[in-house]
Design a protein around this motif. Structure first.
Motif, PDB file in Angstrom:
ATOM      1  N   ALA A 194      27.751  56.791  41.852  1.00 19.94           N
ATOM      2  CA  ALA A 194      29.008  56.133  41.507  1.00 19.94           C
ATOM      3  C   ALA A 194      30.197  57.047  41.774  1.00 19.94           C
ATOM      4  CB  ALA A 194      28.989  55.723  40.047  1.00 19.94           C
ATOM      5  N   SER A 195      31.320  56.423  42.059  1.00 19.09           N
ATOM      6  CA  SER A 195      32.570  57.172  42.256  1.00 19.09           C
ATOM      7  C   SER A 195      33.051  57.709  40.909  1.00 19.09           C
ATOM      8  CB  SER A 195      33.641  56.251  42.842  1.00 19.09           C
ATOM      9  OG  SER A 195      33.982  55.246  41.899  1.00 19.09           O
ATOM     10  N   ASP A 196      33.963  58.676  40.980  1.00 21.38           N
ATOM     11  CA  ASP A 196      34.512  59.240  39.741  1.00 21.38           C
ATOM     12  C   ASP A 196      35.190  58.166  38.889  1.00 21.38           C
ATOM     13  OD1 ASP A 196      33.627  61.774  40.385  1.00 21.38           O
ATOM     14  OD2 ASP A 196      35.535  62.390  41.286  1.00 21.38           O
ATOM     15  N   GLU A 197      35.869  57.222  39.546  1.00 24.83           N
ATOM     16  CA  GLU A 197      36.547  56.148  38.817  1.00 24.83           C
ATOM     17  C   GLU A 197      35.523  55.279  38.077  1.00 24.83           C
ATOM     18  OE1 GLU A 197      37.065  56.509  42.253  1.00 24.83           O
ATOM     19  OE2 GLU A 197      38.847  57.754  41.964  1.00 24.83           O
ATOM     20  N   ARG A 198      34.429  54.984  38.738  1.00 24.16           N
ATOM     21  CA  ARG A 198      33.380  54.161  38.131  1.00 24.16           C
ATOM     22  C   ARG A 198      32.731  54.886  36.956  1.00 24.16           C
ATOM     23  NH1 ARG A 198      31.168  48.906  38.472  1.00 24.16           N
ATOM     24  NH2 ARG A 198      28.982  49.058  37.992  1.00 24.16           N
ATOM     25  N   VAL A 199      32.513  56.189  37.107  1.00 29.71           N
ATOM     26  CA  VAL A 199      31.919  56.976  36.025  1.00 29.71           C
ATOM     27  C   VAL A 199      32.839  56.952  34.805  1.00 29.71           C
ATOM     28  CG1 VAL A 199      31.261  59.294  35.299  1.00 29.71           C
ATOM     29  CG2 VAL A 199      30.563  58.460  37.552  1.00 29.71           C
ATOM     30  N   VAL A 200      34.124  57.172  35.015  1.00 27.31           N
ATOM     31  CA  VAL A 200      35.084  57.167  33.907  1.00 27.31           C
ATOM     32  C   VAL A 200      35.118  55.796  33.234  1.00 27.31           C
ATOM     33  CG1 VAL A 200      37.547  57.351  33.330  1.00 27.31           C
ATOM     34  CG2 VAL A 200      36.482  59.043  34.827  1.00 27.31           C
ATOM     35  N   ALA A 201      35.070  54.734  34.039  1.00 26.45           N
ATOM     36  CA  ALA A 201      35.079  53.379  33.481  1.00 26.45           C
ATOM     37  C   ALA A 201      33.824  53.128  32.643  1.00 26.45           C
ATOM     38  CB  ALA A 201      35.186  52.344  34.593  1.00 26.45           C
ATOM     39  N   ARG A 202      32.675  53.551  33.134  1.00 25.83           N
ATOM     40  CA  ARG A 202      31.428  53.363  32.377  1.00 25.83           C
ATOM     41  C   ARG A 202      31.421  54.215  31.110  1.00 25.83           C
ATOM     42  NH1 ARG A 202      26.793  51.026  34.866  1.00 25.83           N
ATOM     43  NH2 ARG A 202      27.635  49.243  35.980  1.00 25.83           N
ATOM     44  N   GLN A 203      31.925  55.449  31.204  1.00 31.10           N
ATOM     45  CA  GLN A 203      31.976  56.301  30.025  1.00 31.10           C
ATOM     46  C   GLN A 203      32.806  55.645  28.920  1.00 31.10           C
ATOM     47  OE1 GLN A 203      33.410  59.812  32.069  1.00 31.10           O
ATOM     48  NE2 GLN A 203      31.464  60.879  31.732  1.00 31.10           N
ATOM     49  N   ALA A 204      33.838  54.940  29.323  1.00 37.18           N
ATOM     50  CA  ALA A 204      34.704  54.266  28.344  1.00 37.18           C
ATOM     51  C   ALA A 204      34.088  52.968  27.836  1.00 37.18           C
ATOM     52  CB  ALA A 204      36.068  53.989  28.970  1.00 37.18           C
ATOM     53  N   SER A 205      33.392  52.233  28.699  1.00 39.55           N
ATOM     54  CA  SER A 205      32.900  50.907  28.312  1.00 39.55           C
ATOM     55  C   SER A 205      31.573  50.922  27.551  1.00 39.55           C
ATOM     56  CB  SER A 205      32.772  50.005  29.541  1.00 39.55           C
ATOM     57  OG  SER A 205      31.702  50.427  30.367  1.00 39.55           O
ATOM     58  N   TYR A 206      30.687  51.846  27.858  1.00 37.37           N
ATOM     59  CA  TYR A 206      29.366  51.835  27.224  1.00 37.37           C
ATOM     60  C   TYR A 206      29.417  51.878  25.689  1.00 37.37           C
ATOM     61  CZ  TYR A 206      26.219  52.053  31.267  1.00 37.37           C
ATOM     62  OH  TYR A 206      25.484  51.760  32.391  1.00 37.37           O
ATOM     63  N   PRO A 207      30.218  52.755  25.068  1.00 34.87           N
ATOM     64  CA  PRO A 207      30.215  52.781  23.596  1.00 34.87           C
ATOM     65  C   PRO A 207      30.655  51.453  22.961  1.00 34.87           C
ATOM     66  CG  PRO A 207      31.142  54.801  24.442  1.00 34.87           C
ATOM     67  CD  PRO A 207      30.983  53.869  25.620  1.00 34.87           C
ATOM     68  N   ALA A 208      31.417  50.659  23.664  1.00 35.76           N
ATOM     69  CA  ALA A 208      31.877  49.375  23.126  1.00 35.76           C
ATOM     70  C   ALA A 208      30.953  48.220  23.511  1.00 35.76           C
ATOM     71  CB  ALA A 208      33.291  49.096  23.633  1.00 35.76           C
ATOM     72  N   THR A 209      29.892  48.505  24.243  1.00 35.65           N
ATOM     73  CA  THR A 209      28.987  47.464  24.720  1.00 35.65           C
ATOM     74  C   THR A 209      27.758  47.365  23.820  1.00 35.65           C
ATOM     75  OG1 THR A 209      29.699  47.924  26.984  1.00 35.65           O
ATOM     76  CG2 THR A 209      27.672  46.650  26.719  1.00 35.65           C
TER      77      THR A 209
END
Length: 160
Positions: free
Chosen positions: A79-94
């Motif tokens: 994954a791109s850095d942008e995708r990693v940052v997005a997943r890092q932010a979204s996973y705890p709320a999922t």
């Protein structure tokens, strides 16, 4: 009677689970409503693993999994850095996403998640990713089994 006439009918290829036990289907509502997710346990346990909801402190694990060439070999590409940052932010709320912790060293070695399958309404999808150092020991199978057992007990009705 021929051999052909005694064969079983082919299995259906769709894996639609039965309706949830307490969430009766309503028009316009899938069986994966909010009440189903409120039953997500804080932790799941197996003989060798502890599965706990993912937190913001698991950012290093998410980064390692999403950028590793071996882990991502059959999942597209790293994954791109942008995708990693997005997943890092979204996973705890999922809801339905667990970090997999190996009990022998209390080290996070993977992720497992379960949720609605966007390709087939009314179906669930389970996915998992593990660090290469955890491969070959049956930890993925053990973690997925724990999640499926929880899902089956919490969300599905057994049919007579």
């Amino acid at each position: 009677m021929t051999d052909r006439s005694r064969r079983r009918p082919p299995l259906r290829r769709t894996h639609r689970p039965p309706e949830p036990a307490t969430d009766a289907p309503r028009p316009g509502r899938t069986p994966w409503g909010q009440r189903t997710w409120r039953r997500t346990p804080a932790e799941l346990h197996t003989p060798r693993l502890r599965l706990r909801p993912i937190t913001a402190q698991d950012g290093h694990l998410v980064h390692a999994l999403l950028t590793d060439n071996q882990v991502r070999a059959y999942l597209g590409c790293p994954a791109s850095d942008e995708r990693v940052v997005a997943r890092q932010a979204s996973y705890p709320a999922t809801a339905g996403v667990w970090a997999v912790i190996r009990l022998t060293d209390d080290h996070a070695v993977g992720l497992v998640n379960i949720g609605p399958d966007h390709r087939c309404e009314g179906s669930a999808e389970i996915s998992y990713q593990f660090l290469p150092t955890a491969w070959g020991h049956g930890l993925g199978r053990e973690a997925v089994d724990a999640v499926i057992r929880w899902w089956s007990a919490a969300c599905l009705v057994t049919r007579p």
